[in-house]
Design a protein around this motif. Structure first.
Motif, mmCIF file in Angstrom:
data_model
loop_
_atom_site.group_PDB
_atom_site.id
_atom_site.type_symbol
_atom_site.label_atom_id
_atom_site.label_comp_id
_atom_site.label_asym_id
_atom_site.label_seq_id
_atom_site.Cartn_x
_atom_site.Cartn_y
_atom_site.Cartn_z
ATOM 1 N N VAL A 89 0.754 -1.233 -0.055
ATOM 2 C CA VAL A 89 -0.122 -0.005 -0.061
ATOM 3 C C VAL A 89 0.600 1.246 0.148
ATOM 4 O O VAL A 89 0.195 2.320 -0.532
ATOM 5 C CB VAL A 89 -0.980 -0.094 1.242
ATOM 6 C CG1 VAL A 89 -2.009 -1.206 1.114
ATOM 7 C CG2 VAL A 89 -0.261 0.251 2.364
ATOM 8 N N THR A 90 2.077 1.016 0.385
ATOM 9 C CA THR A 90 2.791 2.429 0.363
ATOM 10 C C THR A 90 2.892 3.143 -1.047
ATOM 11 O O THR A 90 3.155 2.529 -1.792
ATOM 12 C CB THR A 90 4.351 1.968 0.788
ATOM 13 O OG1 THR A 90 4.414 1.486 2.136
ATOM 14 C CG2 THR A 90 5.455 3.026 0.811
ATOM 15 N N GLY A 91 2.833 4.350 -0.763
ATOM 16 C CA GLY A 91 2.669 5.369 -2.075
ATOM 17 C C GLY A 91 1.225 5.471 -2.581
ATOM 18 O O GLY A 91 1.192 6.403 -3.476
ATOM 19 N N ASP A 92 0.427 4.925 -2.121
ATOM 20 C CA ASP A 92 -0.973 5.096 -2.537
ATOM 21 C C ASP A 92 -2.007 5.024 -1.418
ATOM 22 O O ASP A 92 -2.412 3.989 -0.936
ATOM 23 C CB ASP A 92 -1.349 4.234 -3.831
ATOM 24 C CG ASP A 92 -2.615 4.422 -4.455
ATOM 25 O OD1 ASP A 92 -3.387 5.288 -3.806
ATOM 26 O OD2 ASP A 92 -2.960 3.496 -5.439
ATOM 27 N N ARG A 93 -2.158 6.280 -0.930
ATOM 28 C CA ARG A 93 -3.076 6.121 0.248
ATOM 29 C C ARG A 93 -4.636 5.970 0.054
ATOM 30 O O ARG A 93 -5.349 5.767 0.897
ATOM 31 C CB ARG A 93 -3.173 7.596 0.884
ATOM 32 C CG ARG A 93 -2.572 7.687 2.119
ATOM 33 C CD ARG A 93 -2.757 9.049 2.540
ATOM 34 N NE ARG A 93 -1.637 9.718 2.157
ATOM 35 C CZ ARG A 93 -1.479 11.329 2.576
ATOM 36 N NH1 ARG A 93 -2.448 11.819 3.450
ATOM 37 N NH2 ARG A 93 -0.822 12.143 1.961
ATOM 38 N N SER A 94 -4.841 5.524 -1.104
ATOM 39 C CA SER A 94 -6.255 4.895 -1.469
ATOM 40 C C SER A 94 -6.344 3.441 -1.107
ATOM 41 O O SER A 94 -7.359 2.908 -0.889
ATOM 42 C CB SER A 94 -6.781 5.442 -2.822
ATOM 43 O OG SER A 94 -5.864 4.624 -3.665
ATOM 44 N N LEU A 95 -5.145 3.005 -1.030
ATOM 45 C CA LEU A 95 -4.948 1.397 -0.860
ATOM 46 C C LEU A 95 -5.032 1.063 0.797
ATOM 47 O O LEU A 95 -4.257 1.933 1.504
ATOM 48 C CB LEU A 95 -3.569 0.967 -1.365
ATOM 49 C CG LEU A 95 -3.853 0.990 -2.926
ATOM 50 C CD1 LEU A 95 -2.699 0.393 -3.307
ATOM 51 C CD2 LEU A 95 -4.983 0.310 -3.662
ATOM 52 N N GLY A 96 -5.497 0.038 1.270
ATOM 53 C CA GLY A 96 -5.710 -0.343 2.470
ATOM 54 C C GLY A 96 -5.809 -1.733 3.138
ATOM 55 O O GLY A 96 -5.475 -2.645 2.162
ATOM 56 N N VAL A 97 -6.125 -1.817 4.287
ATOM 57 C CA VAL A 97 -5.760 -3.246 4.862
ATOM 58 C C VAL A 97 -7.106 -3.583 5.606
ATOM 59 O O VAL A 97 -7.484 -2.728 6.296
ATOM 60 C CB VAL A 97 -4.611 -3.239 5.754
ATOM 61 C CG1 VAL A 97 -4.394 -4.331 6.671
ATOM 62 C CG2 VAL A 97 -3.406 -2.879 4.992
ATOM 63 N N VAL A 98 -7.421 -4.955 5.578
ATOM 64 C CA VAL A 98 -8.435 -5.293 6.305
ATOM 65 C C VAL A 98 -7.831 -6.562 7.420
ATOM 66 O O VAL A 98 -6.949 -7.349 6.894
ATOM 67 C CB VAL A 98 -9.529 -5.959 5.626
ATOM 68 C CG1 VAL A 98 -10.714 -6.869 6.631
ATOM 69 C CG2 VAL A 98 -10.310 -4.952 4.916
ATOM 70 N N THR A 99 -7.999 -6.656 8.559
ATOM 71 C CA THR A 99 -7.298 -7.523 9.319
ATOM 72 C C THR A 99 -8.351 -7.894 10.584
ATOM 73 O O THR A 99 -9.446 -7.153 10.836
ATOM 74 C CB THR A 99 -6.098 -7.285 9.771
ATOM 75 O OG1 THR A 99 -5.137 -8.491 10.399
ATOM 76 C CG2 THR A 99 -6.072 -5.788 10.923
ATOM 77 N N THR A 145 -9.219 -1.836 -0.564
ATOM 78 C CA THR A 145 -8.503 -2.934 0.212
ATOM 79 C C THR A 145 -7.566 -3.938 -0.924
ATOM 80 O O THR A 145 -8.005 -4.368 -1.775
ATOM 81 C CB THR A 145 -9.494 -4.002 0.748
ATOM 82 O OG1 THR A 145 -10.655 -3.223 1.528
ATOM 83 C CG2 THR A 145 -8.850 -5.167 1.467
ATOM 84 N N ALA A 146 -6.342 -3.689 -0.225
ATOM 85 C CA ALA A 146 -5.310 -4.139 -1.115
ATOM 86 C C ALA A 146 -4.692 -5.508 -0.318
ATOM 87 O O ALA A 146 -4.095 -6.382 -1.115
ATOM 88 C CB ALA A 146 -3.926 -3.403 -1.285
ATOM 89 N N VAL A 147 -4.954 -5.524 0.887
ATOM 90 C CA VAL A 147 -4.282 -6.644 1.763
ATOM 91 C C VAL A 147 -5.308 -7.058 2.732
ATOM 92 O O VAL A 147 -5.983 -6.153 3.346
ATOM 93 C CB VAL A 147 -3.022 -6.371 2.442
ATOM 94 C CG1 VAL A 147 -2.327 -7.539 3.158
ATOM 95 C CG2 VAL A 147 -1.856 -5.640 1.320
#
Lengths: 384, 348
Positions: A89-99, A145-147
């Motif tokens: 996700v680094t470098g693109d603040r539209s990308l994120g994480v679900v955990t 969501t990327a990860v």
């Protein structure tokens, strides 16, 4: 049994760390002394180190059903988790994480950090038994969501998540979403075939399965784009810079091979010892509850709530009686803290302060466990 | 005998642990984790910082005694921090270290001795426990300049019976010399002065986070009610305070009283601070028996004990005293022996 000077300890804290498997230290030692070379070099000394490093990479890959180039050596599980979450996700603040709310701090705190940086993050709750609902996880994904990160075996309770089912649910909705699993607690007992699990990334930590501390692995499926966390000389195909810890990689690979070979014995023998311990506690201590006891659980974790006994008192008395256990989570000073895992499972802070974790390992004998449980039952009787 | 030493990471409790070990007792060391900031961070100042806990752990390791950190943050928050904030809110002078000694360090640890498998509690306080005709007694420490019997004046005879204060027999110089002789890393360590949960003397930011109402601006007035200036909140003012009043006057002015409900600070001359009679609350005695009549009363940690008469919940000093403030603890003495203690409810 662990003997240190004249003090004999019954060590039931193997989830914190477990002793090295026989031969591991010996396999590592040459790379600290005689074969000291920097693996990134063009001469004989270098090549010897590089050979050992790449052979270790192959052995780790074989244990995971992966290809050697998919193995990134790190300084441990925490770094592997950081790379798995931050990298995509680094470098693109539209990308994120679900955990999940029960993840290890290495995942949760990284997620909170990404949230503070403005990335979309979502932390999914668990059932009272610590169980993860794959559809709930998949349904919590947003457009960015990327990860998705779900741990294989929970470090405090031993609750096992069906990672393959989570991955399938996630990929059904969006096959491009990366699935990561923190498998740090799982190597000793669970099969970790990355294709069967359906994961794109998987974290391991050497010292949890009889290898050295300070050595870890992140499996990264071929084609996965990651921005490194550590920039520098471009080692590990640019995914993790820094001079290789060749001795650490050799130790980790040696121990992982042994753990995989020992896995079925571990499941039955250590699992049997744990089950016996659990049975005796249930018979000998009134009102005791096994946290996460209802669902699938690893063979070597046992997290107990013993009503009316504060864990820090019990742990001190156990230590004084020669039994090493833990509260499952501790702060830097060593004081017990209220577990976020147990809170996520619906326990109140007061209930969480009544919980103690016993974890068994490859060295644990039936005699040790029997003595440990007898001591526990006596102490609880005294404290109540 | 199994002894639990409360190790703060300072030189006194380090030597206390060493002395108990030398005397042949089974010793365990404990440090109490009492406070963490809103983000869980360890305090950076005072007597309970992370580096102090590390010092305690290292000393315990050097002495080869088991060492534990016990979490009492809940008890501390309820018993000490909330009282501190409440005291400020009522214009009283808080005494957090005394509250901590009473409600956490002694109360909790003494009550917990049996469950922790120990017989006595050992601390590094400079005071002496002796057995007397009516049970256990508390006396001033051998080093008058470092005497801490004042902060222990709320302890009772049965509590003292399970308490050992081995450095109370020594001067501070002797304690340091002993620590150096034993090679303890805390031998030359400076004493802590700050309140641990406020940190670096920063009352304002602490109050801003925990008790913002105490930062309500209000007037500074004199005894006639004339407004002489303004202040940014009663929190941080203490009766007897002279500096930082923001008032230009010909002669020195002092804070005489504080009314938190109206956010008013009253200032006056030195003689306005003189107090002859105080009203007491929470009187407790070492022996457990009622106390009245002639006593020597000490109302500051490092002040002298003043002759006074106690009775009917009131204390009359023979001579008027300066800067006696509600909230402060008064310890009663007969010569070097502590008779009991109380908190000043009001001055008159």
């Amino acid at each position: 049994m662990i003997c240190d000077n004249d003090r004999v300890m019954i060590y039931l804290d193997h989830a914190a760390t477990t002793p090295m498997r026989p031969g591991v230290w010996e396999a590592m030692a040459p790379f600290a002394v005689d074969r000291f070379g920097n693996s990134s070099g063009a001469h004989e000394v270098s090549r010897k180190a590089k050979d050992a490093l790449e052979e270790s990479r192959e052995r780790v890959a074989a244990c995971l059903g992966a290809r050697p180039m998919e193995i990134v050596f790190t300084s441990g599980g925490t770094e592997a988790d950081n790379l798995a979450l931050k990298g995509p996700v680094t470098g693109d603040r539209s990308l994120g994480v679900v955990t999940m709310a029960t993840e290890h701090e290495a995942v949760l705190e990284t997620t909170h950090f990404l949230h503070r940086l403005g990335h979309p993050t979502h932390v999914v709750g668990v059932s009272r038994d610590g169980g993860v609902d794959p559809d709930l996880v998949a349904g919590s994904m947003g457009p960015g969501t990327a990860v998705v990160s779900v741990m294989t075996v929970n470090n405090e309770t031993g609750v096992v998540t069906d990672v393959a089912a989570v991955s399938a649910a996630v990929k059904r909705i969006d096959p491009s979403v990366l699935v990561h699993t923190d498998a740090v607690q799982a190597a000793a007992c669970e099969s970790l075939d990355v294709d069967r699990l359906g994961v794109d990334m998987l974290s391991l930590s050497g010292h949890k399965f009889g290898g050295p501390k300070g050595a870890g692995v992140l499996f990264v499926r071929e084609g996965t784009r990651l921005e490194p966390v550590l920039h520098g000389g471009g080692q590990e195909l640019g995914r993790r810079s820094g001079t290789h810890d060749v001795a650490g990689a050799v130790g980790l690979a040696t121990a992982l091979g042994m753990a995989v070979e020992d896995r079925s014995r571990f499941r039955s023998a250590v699992g049997g010892i744990r089950d016996d311990f659990e049975k005796r506690v249930m018979e000998g201590v009134e009102g005791v509850v096994v946290n996460g006891g209802a669902g699938p659980r690893s063979p070597h974790h046992l997290n107990l709530r013993i009503p009316d006994v504060r864990n820090q008192t019990l742990l001190l008395r156990l230590d004084q009686s020669g039994v090493a256990a833990s509260a499952g989570s501790a702060c830097q000073s060593g004081a017990a803290k209220v577990s976020h895992v147990l809170e996520a499972m619906g326990l109140s802070p007061d209930e969480a302060r009544e919980c103690v974790r016993f974890t068994f390992g490859w060295t644990t004998t039936q005699d040790e466990a029997s003595e440990g449980v007898a001591t526990l039952i006596d102490l609880v009787g005294e404290l109540r | 005998m199994r002894a639990m030493v409360a190790m703060s990471g300072g030189v006194d409790s380090s030597v206390a642990a060493a002395l108990m070990r030398e005397a042949g007792h089974d010793v365990i060391g404990v440090t109490l984790k009492l406070w963490s900031g809103p983000g869980g961070e360890a305090p950076t100042a005072g007597c309970c910082t992370l580096s102090d806990a590390e010092d305690a752990r290292r000393v315990a390791a050097a002495l080869d005694i088991p060492y534990y950190v016990l979490d009492y943050t809940e008890e501390f928050r309820e018993g000490v921090v909330s009282v501190f904030i409440d005291d400020y809110a009522h214009g009283r002078t808080p005494n957090p270290c005394i509250e901590c000694n009473r409600t956490v360090k002694f109360d909790r640890l003494l009550n917990g001795l049996d469950e922790l498998g120990c017989d006595v509690l050992v601390t590094g306080h400079h005071a002496r426990v002796r057995s007397g005709p009516d049970g256990w007694e508390l006396h001033r420490g051998a080093d008058m300049a470092k005497d801490q019997s004042y902060v222990l004046s709320m302890l009772t005879s049965p509590q003292l019976g399970r308490t050992r204060l081995p450095v109370g027999e020594m001067t501070k110089t002797e304690v340091r010399a002993r620590a150096a002789e034993l090679g303890l890393r805390t031998a030359a360590k400076a004493e802590s002065m700050e309140i641990c949960f406020v940190g670096r003397g920063d009352y304002r930011s602490f109050l801003d986070r925990h008790a913002p109402s105490m930062l309500r601006p209000g007037p500074v007035i004199d005894h006639t009610g004339e407004v002489l200036g303004a202040h940014g909140g009663v929190g941080g003012f203490t009766v007897g305070q002279r500096r930082g009043l923001g008032i230009a006057a010909g002669e020195p002015r002092y804070v005489v009283s504080i009314d938190a409900t109206t956010a008013t600070v009253v200032i006056g001359r030195r003689e306005d601070l003189l107090v002859r009679t105080v009203e007491l609350e929470g009187l407790s005695t070492v022996s457990g028996r009622p106390l009245s009549g002639r006593v020597e009363a000490q109302y500051r940690a490092h002040g002298a004990a003043m002759p006074a008469t106690l009775g009917g919940g009131l204390l009359h000093f023979d001579e008027p005293q300066m800067a006696v403030a509600p909230g402060q603890t008064v310890a009663f003495y007969e010569s070097d022996r502590v008779l009991g203690g109380a908190v000043i409810a009001a001055t008159g």
